[in-house]
Every structure is written in structure tokens, then in C-alpha cells.
Design an enzyme around this catalytic site. Sequence first.
Site, PDB file in Angstrom:
ATOM      1  N   ASP A  18     -16.977  32.446 -20.467  1.00 39.05           N
ATOM      2  CA  ASP A  18     -18.205  32.624 -21.227  1.00 39.05           C
ATOM      3  C   ASP A  18     -19.118  33.636 -20.549  1.00 39.05           C
ATOM      4  O   ASP A  18     -19.819  34.400 -21.217  1.00 39.05           O
ATOM      5  CB  ASP A  18     -18.903  31.269 -21.371  1.00 39.05           C
ATOM      6  CG  ASP A  18     -19.947  31.269 -22.463  1.00 39.05           C
ATOM      7  OD1 ASP A  18     -19.865  32.104 -23.370  1.00 39.05           O
ATOM      8  OD2 ASP A  18     -20.870  30.434 -22.392  1.00 39.05           O
ATOM      9  N   HIS A 209     -24.511  22.452 -22.792  1.00 40.02           N
ATOM     10  CA  HIS A 209     -24.291  23.875 -22.488  1.00 40.02           C
ATOM     11  C   HIS A 209     -25.592  24.599 -22.830  1.00 40.02           C
ATOM     12  O   HIS A 209     -25.950  24.725 -23.995  1.00 40.02           O
ATOM     13  CB  HIS A 209     -23.122  24.379 -23.340  1.00 40.02           C
ATOM     14  CG  HIS A 209     -22.814  25.831 -23.166  1.00 40.02           C
ATOM     15  ND1 HIS A 209     -21.676  26.280 -22.531  1.00 40.02           N
ATOM     16  CD2 HIS A 209     -23.481  26.949 -23.541  1.00 40.02           C
ATOM     17  CE1 HIS A 209     -21.652  27.608 -22.538  1.00 40.02           C
ATOM     18  NE2 HIS A 209     -22.738  28.031 -23.150  1.00 40.02           N
ATOM     19  N   HIS A 211     -28.468  27.830 -22.309  1.00 38.00           N
ATOM     20  CA  HIS A 211     -28.772  29.210 -21.939  1.00 38.00           C
ATOM     21  C   HIS A 211     -30.241  29.289 -21.548  1.00 38.00           C
ATOM     22  O   HIS A 211     -31.077  28.578 -22.109  1.00 38.00           O
ATOM     23  CB  HIS A 211     -28.480  30.154 -23.117  1.00 38.00           C
ATOM     24  CG  HIS A 211     -27.025  30.450 -23.274  1.00 38.00           C
ATOM     25  ND1 HIS A 211     -26.507  31.709 -23.202  1.00 38.00           N
ATOM     26  CD2 HIS A 211     -25.970  29.630 -23.480  1.00 38.00           C
ATOM     27  CE1 HIS A 211     -25.197  31.677 -23.370  1.00 38.00           C
ATOM     28  NE2 HIS A 211     -24.848  30.412 -23.549  1.00 38.00           N
ATOM     29  N   CYS A 242     -23.719  35.857 -25.442  1.00 34.60           N
ATOM     30  CA  CYS A 242     -22.775  35.655 -26.542  1.00 34.60           C
ATOM     31  C   CYS A 242     -22.676  36.983 -27.273  1.00 34.60           C
ATOM     32  O   CYS A 242     -23.690  37.507 -27.723  1.00 34.60           O
ATOM     33  CB  CYS A 242     -23.228  34.557 -27.497  1.00 34.60           C
ATOM     34  SG  CYS A 242     -22.144  34.401 -28.947  1.00 34.60           S
ATOM     35  N   ASN A 251     -26.122  32.432 -19.588  1.00 38.76           N
ATOM     36  CA  ASN A 251     -25.933  31.009 -19.390  1.00 38.76           C
ATOM     37  C   ASN A 251     -26.814  30.582 -18.224  1.00 38.76           C
ATOM     38  O   ASN A 251     -27.121  31.378 -17.334  1.00 38.76           O
ATOM     39  CB  ASN A 251     -24.474  30.730 -19.010  1.00 38.76           C
ATOM     40  CG  ASN A 251     -23.514  31.017 -20.136  1.00 38.76           C
ATOM     41  OD1 ASN A 251     -23.421  30.250 -21.074  1.00 38.76           O
ATOM     42  ND2 ASN A 251     -22.800  32.125 -20.045  1.00 38.76           N
TER      43      ASN A 251
END
Length: 302
Positions: A18, A209, A211, A242, A251
Site C-alpha cells: 500500500d 486502516h 490515513h 491511493c 498511510n
Amino acid sequence: MLGCVTESIQIVEVAPRDGLQADPADLSTAQKVDLIERLIAAGHCRIEAASFVNPAAVPKMADGDAVMAGVPRSSGVSYSALALNARGVQRAIAAGVDEVCGVVVASETFSQANQRATIAESVQRWRAISDAARAAGIKTAVTVSAVCGCPYEGRVDSGRVLDIVSDLADTQPDELALADTIGAGVPTQVGALFAGVAQRAPGIALRGHFHNTRNTALANIAAAIDEGVRIFDSSLGGVGGCPFAPRATGNVATEDVVYLVHGMGYDTGLDLDALIDASTWLETQLGHGVPSLVAKAGGFPH
Ligand code: MG
């Protein structure tokens, strides 16, 4: 309270997938394997190592098979990889991953941009991915993304998020994650979402998850911890974003999360100094600085 909590928090390190997929730098397979070895040396035992998606759409991840062939396999580390369709899960199985991860986006517009599918189609695709992974004896994890906001539609209805969670809970994944993909969430929102998810997905391990796009990631993690969540994704240095979400920056940084939860008294099995060293090395490989604050400031002896 400091020193009084003996629980563990598990960190899933997502920098190799990611993180790197949205970074301007283009690391070689050998550099990715080197990164993974440094993460393991710092104590990581769960690493998102690759994705098996359309290489034309995400060219930086086209070497997933080679990365999986190069990583150490005798260390007890569990490697996960992203797959978004039947072909992807077969490639992931062939590459020897330990865990297959899928994604269902909580907004229709973002779902089309990210996966060229409606939400309902994504849920169906996940069912097929889950069935194939289970048949191969591999763990499954599914993430509902954009749960706190969509880069195209703005506000995302929490009722829709919870309905998607109910559909996914039917497949009994080993883990179910909520992702604030664009870093729009605030702690009250995150706490309410996880409280709702715990009711819709009883008995399923939950993961967060986050950011740090708007500097709320650590506050959101603390709110999720309050709701009983004990597994979090984070990315060394805070790299990543992303590629299909405009202005979605990094992230949350692993070093920053580890500093937070260690200070709260949780154990992660991770060595903060080794993470900071790895983060400094990663900056030299990427050719630019990383957003982590703890990597700059250093830890502090609580
Ligand atoms: Mg992310």
C-alpha cells in the site's frame, strides 16, 4: 494507564504494498525484498508484501510473484497480498501468500474508479476470492474502504458501511477491516463505526486502516482501541496514499503508531529504534523524506 496494560496490539505493515504503490519512487524487486527483510528485523510478523491486480493499472506492483519468491520464508512471518478478482487470487495462491486481502469500497463512484465495479459486484467478487482462498487453505481478510468519506461523493453513509459489513461477515473472513482511505475521519465517527461493526460482525477480528491526510489518524486509532480494536495497518515512514483517490496522502506511519501504543502500555513486539533506522534507510531508497514525525523526533523513554 502506563505500565498497567498487558494486552498486545498487532501491527500489519503495509509499506511494501500500500505504501510503495502510491509513492513517486519506483523501487526494484531487490529493494522491496530488502525493505521486507528490514521490517522483519524490526520485529514485524505480518507484512502486506504484494498485490495481484491488473499490472497495467498498478505497474509498480507488477513484480508481486518475484517479491514473494525473494522474501524469507522460515521466519514465521505471515505475508498478505491484495487480490480483487478470481485471477488475482489464483496468482496470489501460486505465489505462496499466507493471507489474501480483498477490498469493497463504500461509495459507488470510488468503487468504479478503484475497481471498475459496483459495490454489489465487489461483494460478489469477494465471495469468489474468499472461496478460492479457503479452498487453498489460506487466510482471508476483507477491507471496507472509504468508510469515513469519499474523494468523489464526500460524506459516506454509515448505514451503508454497516450493510456492506453484514454482507461481508456472511463470508466469515478471518479479519474484517475498516479503512479511512482519504483520511477524513474523526474519533467520534470512527468509534461509532467500529461499535456498529462489532454488532454486525460478531466473532470476527476487526482491523483499522487509517490515513493521516488531515492529521487525525492517531486520534482515530485511539478511538478504535477504545472500541476494542487490536489490529492496525500502518506503513513505515507513513509512505503511500491511493493512486485512485485524489489528494489522499500517506498511510499513518508505523513509527508514530508504535510510539503511541507503546506509550499507552500495549505491546507490539516491534523495536521502535529499529523501525526508525529502517525508515531512515527507506528515505535514501525513495530519494525523498517521509512524513513520520517520530522518525524525525526519535522515541522517548516512558
Ligand atoms: Mg492505505
